[in-house]
Design an enzyme around this catalytic site. Structure first.
Site, PDB file in Angstrom:
ATOM      1  N   GLU A  75      45.069   2.591 -27.604  1.00 36.51           N
ATOM      2  CA  GLU A  75      45.671   1.842 -28.929  1.00 36.51           C
ATOM      3  C   GLU A  75      45.328   0.664 -28.748  1.00 36.51           C
ATOM      4  O   GLU A  75      44.747   0.116 -29.799  1.00 36.51           O
ATOM      5  CB  GLU A  75      47.239   2.087 -28.681  1.00 36.51           C
ATOM      6  CG  GLU A  75      47.810   1.056 -29.836  1.00 36.51           C
ATOM      7  CD  GLU A  75      48.828   1.731 -30.884  1.00 36.51           C
ATOM      8  OE1 GLU A  75      48.497   3.142 -30.850  1.00 36.51           O
ATOM      9  OE2 GLU A  75      49.587   1.344 -31.581  1.00 36.51           O
ATOM     10  N   ASP A  76      45.095  -0.187 -27.726  1.00 32.68           N
ATOM     11  CA  ASP A  76      45.051  -1.714 -27.709  1.00 32.68           C
ATOM     12  C   ASP A  76      43.550  -2.106 -27.145  1.00 32.68           C
ATOM     13  O   ASP A  76      43.231  -3.040 -27.365  1.00 32.68           O
ATOM     14  CB  ASP A  76      45.809  -2.219 -26.813  1.00 32.68           C
ATOM     15  CG  ASP A  76      47.555  -1.930 -27.420  1.00 32.68           C
ATOM     16  OD1 ASP A  76      47.687  -1.571 -28.309  1.00 32.68           O
ATOM     17  OD2 ASP A  76      48.512  -2.149 -26.395  1.00 32.68           O
TER      18      ASP A  76
END
Ligand code: MN
Length: 722
Positions: A75-76
């Protein structure tokens, strides 16, 4: 954030961990997130490190610990599934993917969205429980560090945790995780209250510690004098549960007496009961507080004996009695069951309730239904009953014999006609209680009723009844549809069965976009298509089919046309969902205002109102029964006929008239006849307002000397509803 700390934590429970692999993941995560900071200003990696430590606390396998470290990389950090798979293997990649997907779920208050979110969560859980466990660790660390977030976000996270994650932790039996999540919810949702309870709790700290110590000693002494050695511990409850007690019972903090609990741990199940006996003999038990979760474990596998007694100094104390094994399960829940061989961690673990929910949710169209059934599973509050053979059946609280029947088998459920509880016949909506023995009477030709849906509690029963009703409805529609077209075909000298056999009917159906001609019949019955249209496809050369057929509306169409045409008669009954519909009272049972009533959709004559217990209604097609209720705004009176049986004595008629006058009733007509045996029968008509008034009048007539009995005569119209 020292790797050694993590390695040590793994080694406490894992016999042979691949620490090199963990180290690799540790470095990878640290590197990937190196430029990111949390809202608090700390390096982002801290969150990953702490999450993986929590994963260790659950004693999960190495793949899960690594997934804890990597759970935010996709996600990051723009790292894809493939990279993780290449570096750490498919098992890790799969868990990381699962956690990432859960993150995308937006829990909103909109029921439909919420249902969808629950569904995704459950699917994830049923595939691999490790996904949800890593997610719970992630959430716990986030909840611990909410204070740097804006209020609005804090509240949203806390609500989501309270509604979803804490119940899941509870359902999985992981008590420490559940309690901490709950306390953090309270802290973020009601900060003032949280601190108030906390400070009160701490203020009384000294006293409490002394009380706990003294009581423990006293329990130990008591048990020793009976020759039982046990370990006894006292503990304060977590703040959230104290708050719940305050809320639920409307108490002030000082009034929550059983904020203290004592736990007695003894080696065997036998000694648990022995200790219970000793405790109850020494201190008076509080009625209604004894619970035997040893013989009847909770759905999350929790086992223990619970009792509350008036203990030393007249203080109420809650006592739990259990074995060391039960204690372990009580704290760790599902995690107490892992075997610590790599890759074998979660296999063979029975999460039947999750897979059942996932499997069954296809039957639930209504999102609200689905949420209800998920919540029913997440907040288990069960009732235990027995089959006549003595098998234990677990049902949701408030269940009735129909739930029981469906839990035995769908066929048993579908054929339920009556039920016995502890040997006595009960109604089908009778609420079962712990320890009841339930017996179901079935009949082959019995069918599930729509009414059952109003009182069954288990999701299984609800789903099966729905499935049955839907298929029955479809079957009937097909029948009606084929009747319609068959009649019309006859008019032009064609036979339906021949057309079906030759395949021509199927051809026409396919042309109209139906998979099967049976579906076409359905739509015919609802009037969605006309038989003229179908026939024009069957007989392309036939012109003016429409005129020749003078097509008539289908029976179902007729019902609704009649309803639409009718002006609403002021009879004082409302039919749910339909405003303008002809309503009349059934001649067979002639319900009075105040009686419990149901409506029956007749063919072309609107809705007939019956008494719920009317024999005609009990045997009528359940699909045509609709809910109706008395319209309180309309006062109407009804003419009824009463028969009074009495001894043939002079003055009886005069007495009767006087009584009726007392009630302000006018006798419309009266007839008296006498029998050879000195008895008289008086028949008369009166205008009655409602069932209540009739009851009063009947009782007062029965009070007249010489009267034997009073009965209401219904116009015995034997015609069955059709
Ligand atoms: Mn995270």
């Amino acid at each position: 954030m020292d790797f050694e700390k993590l390695a040590e934590s793994i080694s406490t429970y894992h016999p042979d961990p691949d620490l090199d692999k963990v180290k690799k993941a540790y470095e990878f995560a640290k590197e990937s997130h190196k430029n990111q900071k949390r809202k608090s200003g700390e390096p982002y990696f801290l969150h990953l490190f702490e999450t993986s430590l929590l994963v260790c606390k659950l004693r999960l396998d190495i793949s899960s610990v690594i997934a804890g470290l990597l759970h935010d990389t996709v996600e990051d950090c723009d790292i894809d599934y493939k990279t993780i798979e290449d570096k750490f293997g498919p098992d890790v990649a799969h868990i990381v993917e699962g956690v990432t997907n859960l993150k995308k779920i937006q829990f909103s208050s909109k029921e439909e969205k919420q249902a969808e979110s629950f569904r995704k969560m459950l699917v994830a859980m049923s595939k691999d429980i490790r996904v949800i466990l890593v997610k719970l660790c992630d959430r716990l660390h986030n909840m611990r560090t909410l204070n740097h977030l804006p209020d609005e976000k804090k509240i949203r996270k806390a609500l989501e945790t309270k509604e979803i994650y804490a119940p899941i932790a509870n359902r999985l039996g992981i008590d420490w995780l559940k309690s901490e999540l709950e306390d953090l919810c309270l802290l973020n949702l009601r900060p003032e209250l949280f601190h108030r309870i906390k400070s009160k709790f701490e203020q009384s700290d000294e006293d409490r510690k002394k009380f706990v110590k003294d009581t423990c000693e006293e329990i130990v002494k008591l048990l020793e004098s009976s020759g039982v050695s046990a370990s006894v511990k006292g503990r304060g409850k977590h703040l959230y549960s104290i708050w719940q007690k305050m809320e639920k019972n409307n108490l002030a903090f000082e009034e929550v007496h059983d904020a203290l609990g004592f736990r007695i741990i003894v080696p065997t199940i036998r000694s648990c009961y022995e200790v219970l006996g000793i405790v109850h003999a020494a201190w008076k038990p509080v009625p209604g507080r004894f619970k035997d979760y040893v013989a009847m474990p909770k759905a999350n596998m929790y086992q223990s004996l619970h009792t509350t007694v008036i203990g030393p100094g007249g203080n109420r104390i809650e006592i739990q009695i259990r074995t060391p094994e039960m204690n372990r399960i009580a704290n760790e829940g599902i995690a107490a069951h892992w075997r610590y061989k790599e890759g074998e961690g979660t296999k063979g673990f029975d999460l039947k309730w999750v897979s059942e929910l996932v499997e069954n949710q296809q039957y639930l169209r209504n999102p609200e239904e689905f949420i209800q059934s998920v919540k029913g599973e997440l907040f288990p509050d069960d009732v235990f009953v027995f089959t006549p053979k003595g098998d234990l059946i677990r049902l949701p609280n408030g269940s009735c014999p129909v739930d029981f029947a469906y839990s035995i088998h769908t066929d048993v459920g579908n054929r339920t006609t009556a039920a016995k509880v502890n040997g006595l016949i009960v109604s089908l909506n009778h609420v079962l209680e712990n320890g009841d023995t339930v017996e179901i009477v079935t009949r082959k030709d019995q069918k599930p009723s729509k009414d059952w849906l109003t009182y069954v509690k288990s999701s299984k029963a609800k789903q099966r009844i729905r499935v049955f009703l839907r298929s029955a409805q479809k079957e009937r529609a097909q029948e009606i549809g084929s009747e319609i077209i068959s009649k019309d075909l006859k008019k032009i000298k064609l036979s339906l069965s021949k057309l079906e056999k030759s395949g021509e009917m199927q051809k026409a159906a396919s042309k109209m976009g139906y998979q099967s001609f049976v579906d076409l019949y359905c739509d015919l019955s609802y009037g969605k298509i006309t038989s003229a249209k179908v026939i024009s496809l069957l007989q392309p050369n036939e012109t003016d089919v429409e005129k020749r057929l003078k097509s008539k509306p289908s029976p179902l169409q007729r019902i609704f046309q009649t309803a639409a045409r009718a002006t609403r008669k002021k009879v004082g009954v409302k039919v749910s969902g339909l405003d303008d519909i002809v309503v009349r009272f059934a001649n067979c049972c002639e319900p009075l205002p105040g009686d419990r009533i149901v409506g029956f959709i007749t063919r072309g004559r609107g809705v007939t109102i019956h008494h719920v217990d009317c024999a005609h209604i009990l045997s009528a097609d359940p699909l045509r029964i609709v809910n109706v209720h008395w319209d309180d705004e309309i006062k109407s009176s009804r003419k009824i006929k009463l028969n009074v049986h009495s001894h043939d004595k002079i003055g009886i008629l005069a007495n009767l008239s006087t009584k009726l006058l007392e009630h302000g009733l006018n006798v419309k007509s009266a007839e008296i006849s006498t029998t050879d045996f000195g008895k008289a029968l008086i028949s008369f008509e009166i205008e009655i307002e409602d069932a209540k008034q009739l009851n009063k009048v009947t009782r007062s007539i029965e009070g007249i000397p010489d009267v034997i009995k009073v009965e209401r005569i219904k116009y015995l119209n034997k015609k069955k509803e059709s």
